[in-house]
Motif scaffolding. Structure first.
Motif, mmCIF file in Angstrom:
data_model
loop_
_atom_site.group_PDB
_atom_site.id
_atom_site.type_symbol
_atom_site.label_atom_id
_atom_site.label_comp_id
_atom_site.label_asym_id
_atom_site.label_seq_id
_atom_site.Cartn_x
_atom_site.Cartn_y
_atom_site.Cartn_z
ATOM 1 N N TRP A 138 6.521 -29.116 107.574
ATOM 2 C CA TRP A 138 6.360 -30.426 107.421
ATOM 3 C C TRP A 138 5.166 -30.830 108.471
ATOM 4 O O TRP A 138 4.438 -31.914 108.210
ATOM 5 N N TRP A 169 9.687 -24.995 97.475
ATOM 6 C CA TRP A 169 9.628 -26.079 98.481
ATOM 7 C C TRP A 169 8.378 -26.513 99.240
ATOM 8 O O TRP A 169 8.117 -27.596 99.404
ATOM 9 N N GLN A 175 6.256 -28.704 96.972
ATOM 10 C CA GLN A 175 6.882 -30.057 96.667
ATOM 11 C C GLN A 175 6.490 -30.590 98.091
ATOM 12 O O GLN A 175 6.458 -31.970 98.110
ATOM 13 N N ALA A 176 6.937 -30.132 99.182
ATOM 14 C CA ALA A 176 6.363 -30.791 100.634
ATOM 15 C C ALA A 176 4.867 -31.048 100.495
ATOM 16 O O ALA A 176 4.615 -32.331 101.158
ATOM 17 N N GLU A 216 4.532 -34.111 98.138
ATOM 18 C CA GLU A 216 5.182 -35.344 99.013
ATOM 19 C C GLU A 216 4.339 -35.824 100.106
ATOM 20 O O GLU A 216 4.196 -37.121 100.160
#
Lengths: 430, 430
Positions: free
Chosen positions: B175, B205, B208-209, B212
């Protein structure tokens, strides 16, 4: 497969309750409650919420309706059969039947008394009035509700993914703190973070992290519900509310000067060993110790909860020596504004002289500092204190004037009676 | 409530399959497969696993029985109805019916051919032989299986809690990388990390990170299964195996010199627009571009996958200019060993001259560096390459001699034919 029944059950909830159990509270509250139940049952007290961090506008952040729902939910709680069994059957501090049958019977029938809530500008006035043993049990759940609702006001605006990363960061931070402490020899540390926790689930996670990461150095949690479900020791002894209320009930200055020792005299009859921990700072540590009766020097230890902890610990060690006690057999419990650096520093300074323990609170269970914009999840200083006893205002001085509370004239009187002179102010973060 | 049926279903599993779908593979594999199916269907090829990181003793870390179970499971897979529907009905690169009915019919009936597995010291020899369109589909799942089994050998020894903190740290890291890239103007970046991912769930994951965190700057994923389930663009064009096999099939040096252009000539007939991306480095970028026919200069862009990316990009820009093309209408896709710093540097260097895109691979989907003791989860350089075509060894030179492969005498011959001189070696991390 989707568990349809659980999904359906979930969307039937009217609220997501923050406090789901009467023992989701600090262990010392129950010990004190039993003591009060035995010795001062009829005392009328008022507890009041005090937000020391005025920059956090609680009434703007938290919807009054939601707050009422949460508080009403707490009033609907009663001790479950399993909780009662645990309190009756468990060993606390090595002792069976810590809670006596008459107290347990009273507790099993308890519902918390009404609350009074009113918005005043950007803050809430939240007070609880009634008999001391009932009203005192509001403190911890009320604080936990306000802390968590304030957190939810921020979390509600975050995406599912942002939330996941937020918790990943917070978990990483807690775990790094724990790893940082692994090499401290003979560490003894407990969770004291219920009242200002981020949330119940988060506190529960932090406790499990402590157990996993520190093993035997983690001595337990102050939270009874978590101690029960995780099969850990429940930790805690007593707090300022006892001398504050005892002092307010004193009729004369002479009785006032004696009040803090009366508290511990009642405690002495009931408890021994590691439960005999002096909390000396309510009206100034120095004067309290200087004037203490000799039997108090025989107690197991002292909890340091305000002021400069190094000075407080040295004061205690000097006092034990002056009373002919061997400090190496004594215990000092630090519990004020701890984080890893302070823990390491205090441990390395005092571990060779006394037994040292730590009660780690807010910066264990609510360290979300700098994790969201404008630091809106940073912990803040919220307390819920006894402000009146039988109509008389209470006073707390502590070893930090920034933590003092009570009417100015009463503070002056207490300072005179307890011989408190100039004090050094310390910033109150949490 | 416990979902009892799911619990019971879970403990019936014999294995936890790593690859659960034939389209859990890179999109360019399917594009190339269709091209091969059309143009070179009968070619016999051998693909072989090559562990460039000899310090990772795969055969010591991975149980042979488990490896066989995973590979056998892949052989049991066939295209599901929904997957087939998605391939037939979806728009890829703006085009409907990218996959023609004859190819789809073949694919729907496909099972992957047998594998040959043998332990050689601390490494495995893993090879696949057969018709090119079938064998080539082993590459990505075979790599994903080996990467993940190696990871599991470490994860298997970790506690539930350590695992949670491990993933919290890895999530935080991903992130933070994504947040770091948010301010890059006109960023265009895709996930290319299937083959060396930590695991399927982890790649999912990360994707999707990216979505987003980067919004429209994230253009999609090379993984077809994830593109399908997350409703994203499937990204990819073509790879080295095409020129490598075409070259091996050449009968003379003249045919060899022509082979890489034959590949793109076949591609030219089939694809247009953003699928016309040259991968020029198989036998050296410089010579490839110098000798390229003019129609290639009309293609949309170039993918830079080895050597110094700045030199490669400048070479491409100079080449376009020399051929009378406007570089600002062209696209350069960087896909070699990217991480945030390199992405930022390349973007700031070239974004004013050409359209820049990034295919971010291993350090997106498998950056577990330094997260466990001895760095045992660090990604490593594992490839699965076409090593023979109709019995003739293949050769790859690339722009980095450390990535060259093939018999020494054949490498020498290719260097002569393609006019490759001295090359600068670059460390191969992933």
């Amino acid at each position: 497969m989707v568990d349809i029944a659980t999904r359906v059950w979930n969307h039937k909830w009217k609220i997501d309750p923050i406090v789901r159990s009467l023992i989701d509270t600090d262990f010392y509250k129950l010990l004190m409650c039993q003591s009060v139940f035995r010795n001062k049952r009829g005392t009328r007290v008022t507890f009041s919420l005090i937000n020391r961090s005025k920059h956090v506008p609680l009434a703007k952040l938290i919807d009054e309706g939601e707050l009422r729902e949460q508080l009403d939910h707490i009033r609907s709680l009663s001790l479950s059969r399993g909780e009662s069994t645990w309190l009756r059957g468990n060993t606390f501090y090595g002792k069976r039947q810590m809670f006596r049958p008459d107290f347990m019977e009273w507790f099993e029938n308890l519902r918390l008394p009404p609350y009074h809530l009113e918005r005043k500008g950007d803050q809430y006035e939240l007070t609880f009035e009634g008999n001391w043993p009932e009203v005192m049990l509001w403190e911890i759940p009320a604080l936990a509700v306000l802390m968590e609702l304030r957190g939810r006001s921020v979390l509600n605006r975050m995406g599912k993914f942002e939330l996941q990363v937020l918790y990943a960061r917070a978990m990483t931070r807690v775990w790094e703190k724990i790893e940082n402490m692994r090499d401290i020899p003979n560490l003894s540390i407990a969770d004291f973070g219920t009242r200002r926790r981020h949330s119940y689930l988060w506190q529960d996670w932090c406790v499990q992290a402590m157990r996993e990461g520190l093993g035997g150095a983690f001595t337990g949690t102050s939270n009874c519900k978590i101690a029960m479900t995780r099969e850990l020791e429940a930790i805690g002894t007593n707090a300022h509310e006892l001398p504050m209320v005892y002092a307010a009930l004193a009729k004369t200055d002479a009785e006032l000067a004696q009040a803090p020792y009366d508290v511990l005299s009642d405690w002495h009859e009931e408890h021994e060993g590691n439960l005999r921990i002096i909390l000396p700072d309510t009206f100034g540590t120095k004067g309290f110790l200087d004037n203490a009766p000799d039997w108090l020097a025989g107690w197991t230890g002292i909890r340091v909860d305000s002021g400069d902890p190094v000075i407080a610990a040295e004061t205690a060690i000097d006092w034990w020596k002056a009373r002919g006690e061997d400090p190496s057999t004594k215990r000092i419990i630090f519990s004020d504004g701890l984080d890893v650096e302070k823990i390491r520093a205090l441990h390395s300074r005092f571990a060779s002289q006394v037994n040292v323990s730590f009660g780690w609170g807010t910066l264990l269970t609510n360290d979300f500092r700098k994790l969201v914009p404008d630091d809106k999840l940073a912990p803040f200083s919220l307390v819920c204190k006894a402000v009146k006893a039988n109509g008389v205002p209470t006073v707390k001085l502590s070893d930090n004037p920034n933590k003092a509370m009570g009417p100015a004239d009463e503070i002056a009187r207490y300072k005179r009676v307890f011989g408190v002179g100039e004090q050094v102010a310390q910033e109150v973060i949490v």
